[in-house]
Design a protein around this motif. Structure first.
Motif, short mmCIF file in Angstrom:
data_model
loop_
_atom_site.label_atom_id
_atom_site.label_comp_id
_atom_site.label_asym_id
_atom_site.label_seq_id
_atom_site.Cartn_x
_atom_site.Cartn_y
_atom_site.Cartn_z
N PRO A 69 0.82 -1.22 0.00
CA PRO A 69 0.00 0.00 0.00
C PRO A 69 0.85 1.26 0.00
CG PRO A 69 -0.85 -1.60 1.57
CD PRO A 69 0.48 -2.13 1.10
N ASP A 115 -3.75 5.18 3.01
CA ASP A 115 -3.03 4.12 2.31
C ASP A 115 -3.78 3.76 1.03
OD1 ASP A 115 -0.75 3.50 3.97
OD2 ASP A 115 -2.17 2.72 5.45
N HIS A 169 -4.31 1.22 -1.98
CA HIS A 169 -4.13 -0.19 -2.35
C HIS A 169 -4.29 -0.28 -3.86
CE1 HIS A 169 -4.48 -1.25 1.96
NE2 HIS A 169 -5.25 -0.17 1.98
#
Length: 269
Positions: free
Chosen positions: A147, A198, A200
């Motif tokens: 991430p 974060d 992804h």
């Protein structure tokens, strides 16, 4: 500079993962010489580096001034007897040694798993050379499985997150999921008091483009892509071996010839 570590310096019974971290840190410590101004990274592998340098200070009389990239690294360095200073104190660094969460064949990185990538990037770009210490699991063909952290200011963070998600529609990535990093039941906060989103992504097709796009968003402080910053990667292996990958194999000869290995170096002049 060749550094000798006694047999008991690496504690007996290290797991294969910890032995790999120690092996890379031990090898990278050999790049450090007395009189250097050294940036110290953050994370479990960087913690081994601080231990190695602390041993060199006590056993060999190594004298360095260190700029840590986090409060926890600063605390460990002081405990090891390493002189800790601020980047403002020294102005410029000879070398920064840090870990990475991923690195690709061009030595571009994803960093920030520990939430310190803002200070880490500032310190790394204020250095003549950046060395990354890592293990084979961090080597990837294309960045993106780990991430990607994006540090944002708390004010209006929901709007900033929405803008980040919208910006991903125009770049080459494999997925477009975002999460607010948590610390238990509370949002994680960095040493600067900021939040982390974060991303992804699965795959990052163009790291340079994505970094530029993210950093143009109001509310974004910095992202965890390190593009054209790292010069050398030291890979430690579970059996204690190490290998060195140099983007510029003969760095010293380029410096002697008047070449520049860091485009920001003139800031220190």
């Amino acid at each position: 500079m060749t550094t000798f570590f006694p047999a008991d310096f690496a504690p007996a019974g290290l797991s294969p993962v910890e032995m790999a971290k120690f092996a890379s840190a031990r090898r990278a410590s050999a790049f450090v010489e007395s009189g250097m101004r050294v940036g110290l990274g953050t994370g479990s592998t960087a913690a081994w580096l601080v231990k190695c340098l602390g041993h060199m200070v006590r056993a060999e009389g190594l004298q360095i001034r260190a700029v840590p990239t986090s409060e926890r690294t600063a605390q460990q360095a002081r405990a090891e007897g390493i002189e800790v200073v601020s980047l403002q104190d020294v102005g410029w660094l000879d070398l920064t040694i840090d870990g990475a969460d991923e690195f690709d064949p061009a030595l571009n990185l994803i960093k920030g798993g520990g939430g310190a990538h803002l200070r880490e990037k500032i310190v790394a770009t204020a250095s003549d050379r950046m060395i990354v210490i890592t293990d084979p699991s961090k080597q990837v063909a294309t960045l993106g499985m780990f991430p990607l952290p994006v540090e944002i200011v708390p004010f209006g963070w929901q709007a900033t997150r929405q803008l980040i998600e919208e910006s991903l529609l125009g770049v080459d990535v494999g997925a477009r999921k975002s999460t607010l990093r948590m610390n238990g039941t509370q949002p994680f906060t960095t040493d600067e008091g900021n939040l982390i989103i974060d991303l992804h992504l699965g795959r990052i097709g163009n790291a340079r483009q994505l970094s530029l796009v993210l950093n143009q968003i109001a509310g974004v402080v910095e992202n965890g892509l390190f593009v054209d910053i790292c010069d050398t990667v030291v890979i430690g292996h579970p059996d204690g071996r190490d290998e060195v990958i140099d983007l510029i194999p003969d760095l010293e000869s380029l410096v002697d010839a008047g070449g520049e290995d860091n485009i920001f170096k003139d800031i220190a002049d």
